[in-house]
Motif scaffolding. Structure first.
Motif, PDB file in Angstrom:
ATOM      1  N   HIS A 133       0.814  -1.216   0.000  1.00 21.00           N
ATOM      2  CA  HIS A 133       0.000   0.000   0.000  1.00 21.00           C
ATOM      3  C   HIS A 133       0.850   1.268   0.000  1.00 21.00           C
ATOM      4  CE1 HIS A 133      -3.659  -2.320   0.415  1.00 21.00           C
ATOM      5  NE2 HIS A 133      -3.111  -2.991   1.406  1.00 21.00           N
ATOM      6  N   GLU A 134       2.128   1.132  -0.256  1.00 20.75           N
ATOM      7  CA  GLU A 134       2.950   2.317  -0.454  1.00 20.75           C
ATOM      8  C   GLU A 134       2.671   2.898  -1.836  1.00 20.75           C
ATOM      9  OE1 GLU A 134       7.051   1.473   0.114  1.00 20.75           O
ATOM     10  OE2 GLU A 134       6.853   1.019   2.256  1.00 20.75           O
TER      11      GLU A 134
ATOM     12  N   GLY B 294       8.393   1.375  -7.018  1.00 18.51           N
ATOM     13  CA  GLY B 294       9.231   1.293  -8.210  1.00 18.51           C
ATOM     14  C   GLY B 294      10.671   1.688  -7.938  1.00 18.51           C
ATOM     15  N   GLN B 295      10.876   2.726  -7.145  1.00 20.02           N
ATOM     16  CA  GLN B 295      12.238   3.140  -6.824  1.00 20.02           C
ATOM     17  C   GLN B 295      12.953   2.071  -6.009  1.00 20.02           C
ATOM     18  OE1 GLN B 295      11.557   6.914  -4.888  1.00 20.02           O
ATOM     19  NE2 GLN B 295      11.549   8.060  -6.814  1.00 20.02           N
ATOM     20  N   TRP B 296      12.216   1.408  -5.111  1.00 17.85           N
ATOM     21  CA  TRP B 296      12.824   0.328  -4.332  1.00 17.85           C
ATOM     22  C   TRP B 296      13.208  -0.840  -5.241  1.00 17.85           C
ATOM     23  CZ3 TRP B 296      10.949  -4.695  -3.492  1.00 17.85           C
ATOM     24  CH2 TRP B 296      11.702  -5.451  -2.585  1.00 17.85           C
TER      25      TRP B 296
ATOM     26  N   ARG C 216      16.428  -0.177  -7.226  1.00 23.24           N
ATOM     27  CA  ARG C 216      17.661  -0.393  -6.462  1.00 23.24           C
ATOM     28  C   ARG C 216      17.958  -1.879  -6.288  1.00 23.24           C
ATOM     29  NH1 ARG C 216      15.208   3.724  -3.339  1.00 23.24           N
ATOM     30  NH2 ARG C 216      14.608   2.170  -1.764  1.00 23.24           N
ATOM     31  N   VAL C 217      16.922  -2.661  -5.989  1.00 19.67           N
ATOM     32  CA  VAL C 217      17.130  -4.089  -5.743  1.00 19.67           C
ATOM     33  C   VAL C 217      17.578  -4.811  -7.015  1.00 19.67           C
ATOM     34  CG1 VAL C 217      15.978  -6.246  -5.129  1.00 19.67           C
ATOM     35  CG2 VAL C 217      15.543  -4.183  -3.800  1.00 19.67           C
ATOM     36  N   VAL C 218      16.860  -4.590  -8.110  1.00 13.16           N
ATOM     37  CA  VAL C 218      17.179  -5.288  -9.368  1.00 13.16           C
ATOM     38  C   VAL C 218      18.514  -4.809  -9.920  1.00 13.16           C
ATOM     39  CG1 VAL C 218      16.402  -5.735 -11.716  1.00 13.16           C
ATOM     40  CG2 VAL C 218      14.741  -5.690  -9.847  1.00 13.16           C
ATOM     41  N   SER C 219      18.801  -3.517  -9.828  1.00 11.44           N
ATOM     42  CA  SER C 219      20.093  -3.003 -10.306  1.00 11.44           C
ATOM     43  C   SER C 219      21.245  -3.611  -9.523  1.00 11.44           C
ATOM     44  CB  SER C 219      20.121  -1.478 -10.203  1.00 11.44           C
ATOM     45  OG  SER C 219      19.150  -0.893 -11.042  1.00 11.44           O
TER      46      SER C 219
ATOM     47  N   ALA D 200       6.567  -1.100 -15.764  1.00 14.06           N
ATOM     48  CA  ALA D 200       7.721  -1.971 -15.520  1.00 14.06           C
ATOM     49  C   ALA D 200       8.954  -1.473 -16.252  1.00 14.06           C
ATOM     50  CB  ALA D 200       7.385  -3.399 -15.945  1.00 14.06           C
ATOM     51  N   ASP D 201       8.781  -1.017 -17.497  1.00  9.71           N
ATOM     52  CA  ASP D 201       9.934  -0.499 -18.254  1.00  9.71           C
ATOM     53  C   ASP D 201      10.510   0.744 -17.603  1.00  9.71           C
ATOM     54  OD1 ASP D 201       9.635  -2.535 -20.065  1.00  9.71           O
ATOM     55  OD2 ASP D 201       8.458  -1.351 -21.493  1.00  9.71           O
ATOM     56  N   LEU D 202       9.677   1.498 -16.896  1.00  7.59           N
ATOM     57  CA  LEU D 202      10.141   2.723 -16.260  1.00  7.59           C
ATOM     58  C   LEU D 202      10.987   2.445 -15.028  1.00  7.59           C
ATOM     59  CD1 LEU D 202      10.064   5.846 -16.074  1.00  7.59           C
ATOM     60  CD2 LEU D 202       7.937   5.595 -14.736  1.00  7.59           C
TER      61      LEU D 202
END
Length: 274
Positions: A182-183, A189-191, A194-197, A245-247
């Motif tokens: 619920h964030e 998306g920003q989180w 960072r995780v995927v990068s 998702a692409d963003l």
């Protein structure tokens, strides 16, 4: 103590001894240390590396000079190591003497992780002549190492993300997305960025793009499922979600050079040491 070979300050040696005897706290109770380094202590990896430097690294170099002709490859990271030989006899001889060496210092090899396998440039051809299947693989530093060939037909070591670790990472991402359900979408998306990068920065080696593409697709599905459960009336279509998702979720790109480029060195006319 091996530290005494390099450290002359008795106060520092005494401090390290106290650290080894301090024990650990589990469930609010102090558990005394009986042997070895405290599990989870900050200094434990450092002391283990120093210990294995004398127990394994220096001994392996002396053993290679005395008993083996030809190249020997030894790669060690903390308590995990891979050793390569030209012949099976040399590998068996090293394994027996290594077990004896470690036993003298109260150490032993893990039976579930220690094995002899045929691996390398000629492994596929040799096993095919004997009517055997393709060479075995081994896991090291989060990658499954396989015998493969390049587009030109040359031998190369293919490194793929270990499936077990990738599944564990996806489960951790799924649980965290539930907590962040619920964030705001931007914060989620920003989180994820960072995780995927961070995951790609380590695992994006040449030849691993297909498996990393599957990892990204799995993350996209997990995020879509989490967003759909924000409301019972949610109808998040793939066309709209694809732009989202692409963003925020990056695509895998090679973050490391090929091994021959990374370890290339200029010898100025002199041969490289082996």
């Amino acid at each position: 103590m091996f530290l005494g070979h390099r450290i002359a300050d008795r106060r520092l040696l005494g401090l390290i001894c106290k650290w080894l005897q301090a024990g650990v706290v589990e469930d609010g109770r102090r558990v005394a240390a009986t042997k070895g380094t405290p599990q989870g202590a900050v200094i434990s990896p450092l002391l283990a590396n120093i210990y294995l430097h004398y127990v394994l690294d220096l001994w392996a170099r002396q053993w290679r000079e005395r008993h083996v002709r030809g190249d020997v490859i030894v790669v060690r990271y903390a308590d995990d190591s891979v050793v390569g030989f030209r012949t099976k006899v040399q590998a068996q001889q090293f394994l027996v003497q290594l077990q004896e060496r470690l036993a003298r210092f109260g150490l032993s090899l893990s039976t579930s992780k220690t094995r002899l396998i045929e691996f390398g440039r000629f492994a596929v051809t040799n096993r095919r002549k004997r009517g055997l299947r393709k060479p075995e693989t081994f896991d090291f530093l989060g990658f499954t190492h396989c015998c493969s060939v390049s587009r030109r037909g040359d031998f190369q070591v293919l490194r793929l993300t270990v499936k077990k670790r990738m599944r564990a990472t996806l489960l951790a991402i799924r649980d965290e997305l539930k907590r962040r359900r619920h964030e705001p979408i931007r914060a989620q998306g920003q989180w994820l960025t960072r995780v995927v990068s961070g995951y790609f920065n380590y695992h994006a080696v040449p030849g691993n793009q297909i498996r990393l593409g599957g990892f990204r697709l799995a993350v996209c599905r997990l995020w879509r499922q989490a967003l759909k459960r924000r409301s019972q009336r949610n109808r998040l279509q793939w066309s709209r979600y694809g732009r989202l998702a692409d963003l925020y979720i990056p695509s895998p790109k090679n973050a490391h050079p090929y091994p021959e480029d990374r370890f290339a060195s200029h010898t100025r006319g002199r041969s490289r040491m082996r």
